[in-house]
Design a protein around this motif. Structure first.
Motif, PDB file in Angstrom:
ATOM      1  N   LEU A   1      50.387  14.768  39.135  1.00 34.51           N
ATOM      2  CA  LEU A   1      49.662  15.412  37.767  1.00 34.51           C
ATOM      3  C   LEU A   1      48.272  15.404  37.937  1.00 34.51           C
ATOM      4  N   ILE A   2      47.375  16.429  37.031  1.00 32.63           N
ATOM      5  CA  ILE A   2      46.246  16.164  36.855  1.00 32.63           C
ATOM      6  C   ILE A   2      45.883  15.948  35.473  1.00 32.63           C
ATOM      7  N   HIS A   3      45.031  15.197  34.922  1.00 35.00           N
ATOM      8  CA  HIS A   3      44.491  15.109  33.720  1.00 35.00           C
ATOM      9  C   HIS A   3      43.259  15.683  33.225  1.00 35.00           C
ATOM     10  N   VAL A   4      43.226  16.352  32.095  1.00 33.83           N
ATOM     11  CA  VAL A   4      42.056  17.397  32.006  1.00 33.83           C
ATOM     12  C   VAL A   4      41.559  16.897  30.364  1.00 33.83           C
ATOM     13  N   VAL A   5      40.414  16.713  30.126  1.00 39.78           N
ATOM     14  CA  VAL A   5      39.739  16.490  28.982  1.00 39.78           C
ATOM     15  C   VAL A   5      38.509  17.856  29.059  1.00 39.78           C
ATOM     16  N   ASN A   6      38.942  18.445  28.011  1.00 38.06           N
ATOM     17  CA  ASN A   6      37.859  19.706  28.005  1.00 38.06           C
ATOM     18  C   ASN A   6      36.988  19.602  26.636  1.00 38.06           C
ATOM     19  N   CYS A   7      35.660  19.689  26.787  1.00 41.79           N
ATOM     20  CA  CYS A   7      34.659  19.713  25.697  1.00 41.79           C
ATOM     21  C   CYS A   7      33.890  20.874  25.560  1.00 41.79           C
TER      22      CYS A   7
END
Length: 366
Positions: free
Chosen positions: A236-242
């Motif tokens: 999995l990859i974890h993404v936080v988009n701002c």
């Protein structure tokens, strides 16, 4: 350009015999020193001016009219031509010296900019663990070399953490903001265990810097960014988009934007709006590739004003190694825009090779 003075003289010598003496082409030699100043130094320009006066004298002394030789060596028109050529030669010498000083200054500025870019936007490693990486940066102004677009890849105990961002505005303030953001990320990436905590810490650093700068545009000094974490023990990859364009996952038979519509505000606006950071998880299997990019790519226009069709291009290219992908993207953007980029461009490509053994999902607790 270096051979332009020679070509200029050759053309004049070819025209002189076939031109009536009433319109002597040799007078055009007055411009030879300025032609030379485009590509040569002051010494060469001064020598060219002396050569032009000498050639004018020869052509004047050997002039022919009605089939007979007529000497005009000391005719007042030719003497005026000698004087004008000498004056233009002096002017050309000054112009050439000034041009060389400007070129040396520009070379020094570009050298400093190259060093600043290597410090600020140092190239990412081509390999971190099992991941293959490649980066691309294009400045809209060739003389600037660096701007407000940024990227970074940091190996940590939590996995490889990636950042790509775009600072609002241009100029020195944007570069300083990018440097502050990268410094905060490089430090916090090793300390913060959760991706939202990492984004929050970078947000705090950006807000502190904006407050320190003061002025009436504190709330407008913001940065759009995407934080990505690629753990080593899970597919999995974890993404936080701002507030940034979403990453794109390239998989055999699929090109997909990783966006669930839960983007947080840009950095330095989150505290004002009070919205939390959301982590979105996506599968990332052997053979998959991730493309992070700034909006300079999708906002590139062609001659008709149409935007660059990034997803369409990626689907037509298929799965490519990271360096091939960014090289093709680079050339395609220049071709599409006619070598006229309107904004800085940054991209980061990360691929998990297909020969890596698949990692099973973690066993649920309880």
């Amino acid at each position: 350009m270096r051979w332009l003075p020679v070509l200029y003289v050759v053309v004049l010598l070819l025209l002189e015999p076939v031109t009536p003496v009433q319109w002597p082409v040799s007078f055009a030699l007055i411009a030879l020193p300025l032609v030379t100043a485009f590509a040569h130094g002051p010494v060469v320009v001064a020598g060219t001016a002396a050569f032009a006066v000498f050639m004018e004298g020869i052509l004047a002394g050997t002039a022919c009219c009605a089939g007979r030789s007529v000497g005009y060596l000391w005719d007042r028109h030719y003497v005026a031509s000698y004087v004008c050529t000498a004056l233009v030669g002096a002017l050309g010498t000054i112009v050439a010296a000034h041009r060389i000083r400007r070129e040396r200054t520009l070379a020094d500025v570009r050298f400093v900019a190259d060093i600043a870019q290597r410090v600020l936007l140092r190239p990412v490693p081509h390999r971190i663990g099992s991941l293959h990486l490649e980066s691309l940066y294009l400045s809209a102004a060739a003389e600037a070399r660096i701007g407000g677009d940024l990227f970074e890849a940091v190996p940590t105990r939590y996995g490889v953490r990636l950042l790509i961002g775009d600072v609002r505005g241009k100029g020195l303030l944007a570069v300083e903001t990018a440097a502050a953001l990268l410094g905060a990320f490089r430090e916090a990436a090793h300390d913060e265990g959760a991706l939202p905590a990492l984004a929050d810490r970078v947000e705090t650093s950006m807000a502190r810097r904006a407050t320190h700068l003061g002025g009436s545009e504190v709330a407008e000094r913001f940065v759009t960014a995407v934080f990505v974490e690629i753990p080593a023990d899970t597919p999995l990859i974890h993404v936080v988009n701002c507030g940034h364009p979403p990453p794109i996952r390239i998989r055999s038979g699929e090109v997909r934007e990783l966006d669930r519509g839960r983007s947080a505000p840009p950095l330095n606006l989150g505290m004002l709006l009070g919205e939390p950071y959301h982590v979105d998880d996506y599968s990332f299997l052997p053979g998959d590739q991730l493309l992070l990019y700034t909006d300079g790519i999708t906002e590139t226009r062609d001659a008709t004003g149409a935007f660059y069709p990034l997803l369409q291009r990626l689907r037509s290219w298929g799965v490519l190694p990271p360096w091939v992908l960014l090289e093709r993207l680079h050339h395609d953007l220049l071709d599409f825009s006619g070598d006229r980029l309107a904004d800085d461009i940054a991209a980061l490509a990360v691929r998990l090779p297909a020969d890596q053994p698949p990692v099973p999902p973690p066993t649920p607790v309880g």
